[in-house]
Motif scaffolding. Structure first.
Motif, PDB file in Angstrom:
ATOM      1  N   UNK A  61       0.933  -1.348   0.144  1.00 50.40           N
ATOM      2  CA  UNK A  61       0.107  -0.203  -0.128  1.00 50.40           C
ATOM      3  C   UNK A  61       0.689   1.420  -0.065  1.00 50.40           C
ATOM      4  N   UNK A  62       1.874   1.195   0.696  1.00 41.62           N
ATOM      5  CA  UNK A  62       3.043   2.294   0.554  1.00 41.62           C
ATOM      6  C   UNK A  62       3.505   2.548  -0.488  1.00 41.62           C
ATOM      7  N   UNK A  63       3.746   1.255  -1.452  1.00 40.82           N
ATOM      8  CA  UNK A  63       4.784   1.317  -2.655  1.00 40.82           C
ATOM      9  C   UNK A  63       3.818   0.855  -3.942  1.00 40.82           C
ATOM     10  N   UNK A  64       2.864   1.426  -4.137  1.00 39.63           N
ATOM     11  CA  UNK A  64       1.916   0.697  -5.274  1.00 39.63           C
ATOM     12  C   UNK A  64       2.695   0.533  -6.706  1.00 39.63           C
ATOM     13  N   UNK A  65       3.736   1.205  -6.850  1.00 39.55           N
ATOM     14  CA  UNK A  65       4.532   1.266  -7.943  1.00 39.55           C
ATOM     15  C   UNK A  65       5.480  -0.068  -7.909  1.00 39.55           C
ATOM     16  N   UNK A  66       5.804  -0.440  -7.048  1.00 39.36           N
ATOM     17  CA  UNK A  66       6.440  -1.764  -6.996  1.00 39.36           C
ATOM     18  C   UNK A  66       6.211  -2.900  -7.734  1.00 39.36           C
ATOM     19  N   UNK A  67       7.189  -3.661  -8.178  1.00 39.00           N
ATOM     20  CA  UNK A  67       6.774  -5.072  -9.000  1.00 39.00           C
ATOM     21  C   UNK A  67       5.962  -6.071  -8.379  1.00 39.00           C
TER      22      UNK A  67
ATOM     23  N   UNK B  12      -4.163   3.408   9.055  1.00 37.80           N
ATOM     24  CA  UNK B  12      -5.397   4.711   8.745  1.00 37.80           C
ATOM     25  C   UNK B  12      -4.567   5.307   7.632  1.00 37.80           C
ATOM     26  N   UNK B  13      -5.409   6.037   6.723  1.00 33.62           N
ATOM     27  CA  UNK B  13      -4.953   6.950   5.539  1.00 33.62           C
ATOM     28  C   UNK B  13      -4.563   8.219   6.059  1.00 33.62           C
ATOM     29  N   UNK B  14      -3.297   8.583   5.654  1.00 35.68           N
ATOM     30  CA  UNK B  14      -2.877  10.019   6.256  1.00 35.68           C
ATOM     31  C   UNK B  14      -3.253  10.992   4.614  1.00 35.68           C
ATOM     32  N   UNK B  15      -4.125  12.047   5.241  1.00 35.77           N
ATOM     33  CA  UNK B  15      -4.549  13.066   4.005  1.00 35.77           C
ATOM     34  C   UNK B  15      -3.370  13.792   3.334  1.00 35.77           C
ATOM     35  N   UNK B  16      -3.594  13.502   1.856  1.00 36.56           N
ATOM     36  CA  UNK B  16      -2.650  14.168   1.044  1.00 36.56           C
ATOM     37  C   UNK B  16      -3.413  15.144   0.113  1.00 36.56           C
ATOM     38  N   UNK B  17      -3.689  14.742  -1.000  1.00 42.40           N
ATOM     39  CA  UNK B  17      -4.810  15.425  -1.720  1.00 42.40           C
ATOM     40  C   UNK B  17      -6.234  14.977  -1.497  1.00 42.40           C
ATOM     41  N   UNK B  18      -6.195  13.885  -1.023  1.00 47.23           N
ATOM     42  CA  UNK B  18      -7.605  13.400  -0.787  1.00 47.23           C
ATOM     43  C   UNK B  18      -8.203  12.625  -1.936  1.00 47.23           C
TER      44      UNK B  18
ATOM     45  N   UNK C  69      -0.087  21.894   2.629  1.00 50.70           N
ATOM     46  CA  UNK C  69      -0.027  23.150   1.650  1.00 50.70           C
ATOM     47  C   UNK C  69       0.626  22.773   0.379  1.00 50.70           C
ATOM     48  N   UNK C  70       1.842  21.833   0.291  1.00 48.32           N
ATOM     49  CA  UNK C  70       2.248  21.612  -0.898  1.00 48.32           C
ATOM     50  C   UNK C  70       1.346  20.068  -1.403  1.00 48.32           C
ATOM     51  N   UNK C  71       1.754  19.914  -2.703  1.00 45.20           N
ATOM     52  CA  UNK C  71       0.979  18.760  -3.243  1.00 45.20           C
ATOM     53  C   UNK C  71       1.706  17.471  -2.901  1.00 45.20           C
ATOM     54  N   UNK C  72       0.813  16.617  -2.097  1.00 42.01           N
ATOM     55  CA  UNK C  72       1.392  15.454  -1.623  1.00 42.01           C
ATOM     56  C   UNK C  72       0.189  14.374  -1.833  1.00 42.01           C
ATOM     57  N   UNK C  73       0.469  12.963  -2.009  1.00 38.07           N
ATOM     58  CA  UNK C  73      -0.495  11.941  -2.263  1.00 38.07           C
ATOM     59  C   UNK C  73      -0.929  11.632  -0.972  1.00 38.07           C
ATOM     60  N   UNK C  74      -1.917  10.734  -0.922  1.00 39.37           N
ATOM     61  CA  UNK C  74      -2.456  10.198   0.334  1.00 39.37           C
ATOM     62  C   UNK C  74      -1.573   9.112   0.705  1.00 39.37           C
TER      63      UNK C  74
END
Length: 316
Positions: free
Chosen positions: A1-7, A50-56, A123-128
């Motif tokens: 879940x923290x590394x969705x781009x991993x193989x 739990x999800x931490x809010x980024x851009x939602x 304040x800056x662009x971040x992903x969830x």
């Protein structure tokens, strides 16, 4: 879940939860041993993570865990105004990087609305990001998951014990030699269904919820039976000689069950009759403006119980 781009994430995800996140995935038909093992750990992740809010943009409001202070971290308020599949970004004012408080207050229960507005928005662009709540850095660790499982098992064992204990006690209660009206009263008392002033006030009746004896607390079941000064003196003066102020940390139900377990059969019936007498004395005060001395109330309860006890013995 923290590394969705991993193989590994892309390989497993493409087969078992394509376009969905892991927490909303099912076991699917004919799963591999690897996926079945991972999926069985989902319950641990749901409780500890739990999800931490980024851009939602990836967090679904009503389907994902994202309230860190809430039990289960999920929203309890039912969906309204927004689509049931709406994401958290719909609750954020993008230009201001702030919560849409008007919309949030319309949709959610007050306690949830406060929790949501306390969550900081970057304040800056971040992903969830999915985090582990018990870890300071939010990173999952096997050690923390192990402690989570142990705590969960202890809690479950404790709940099972209390449920079994309560079931056994209720069986004992219905075997108690006390008048059926008294036993029915005890059942209503412990299920908080008596017409106390607090209960009536909560249901919309126009009445002052304060105790008419001491005028120091709301008239709840707890107050009437244990906390009121009249009740404390009543129990201390009774043949059972109870000190209720020493057990204030217990709920009324726990207090009742604890005492019932320690008493003999006849004493159990007398204990229930004394509790019922406290309610009768309350009704005399409320409806007849009649207040008898504590010793007379105890003598009345003793006489009523002894008459019933002797009658039962004759029938046997």
């Amino acid at each position: 879940m923290r590394s969705p781009e991993s193989l590994a994430a892309r390989t497993i995800g493409s087969r078992y939860f394509n376009r969905r996140n892991f927490l909303n995935a099912g076991v699917r038909f004919s799963p591999s041993f690897t996926w079945r093992s991972i999926w069985q750990a989902k319950g641990v992740v749901e409780i500890g993570g739990c999800w931490r809010i980024g851009d939602g943009k990836t967090i679904k409001i009503w389907k994902d865990p994202w309230l860190p202070k809430q039990n289960g971290s999920r929203i309890w308020s039912p969906p309204k105004i927004l689509d049931p599949n709406a994401t958290v970004e719909t609750l954020i004012r993008e230009e201001e990087k702030a919560w849409n408080t008007d919309l949030i207050n319309q949709i959610f229960a007050p306690f949830e609305a406060r929790q949501i507005q306390e969550i900081p928005i970057p304040r800056s662009e971040q992903t969830d990001t999915f985090i582990w709540k018990k870890a300071r850095d939010g990173m999952f660790r096997v050690k923390l998951a192990y402690h989570q499982i142990k705590a969960q098992n202890r809690h479950q064992s404790s709940n099972n014990y209390e449920e079994q204990r309560e079931d056994n006690t209720w069986k004992e209660l219905w075997k108690t030699k006390a008048h059926p009206r008294t036993l029915n009263f005890i059942w209503r008392l412990l299920h908080k269904s008596l017409p106390t002033k607090k209960n009536l006030s909560r249901k919309g009746a126009r009445c002052i919820p304060t105790c008419m004896r001491c005028w120091e607390g709301e008239e709840t079941e707890e107050h009437l039976i244990r906390q009121c000064d009249f009740a404390r003196r009543f129990w201390f003066a009774s043949p059972l000689n109870l000190r209720t102020e020493q057990e204030e940390g217990l709920t009324l139900r726990k207090w009742f069950l604890d005492i019932l377990e320690k008493l003999q059969l006849k004493e159990k019936g007398f204990f229930c009759t004394l509790i019922h007498q406290l309610w009768k004395a309350r009704n005399q005060l409320v409806f007849e403006d009649k207040e008898l001395p504590i010793i007379e109330e105890i003598e009345t309860a003793t006489r009523v119980f002894e008459e019933y006890w002797k009658a039962q013995k004759k029938e046997e």
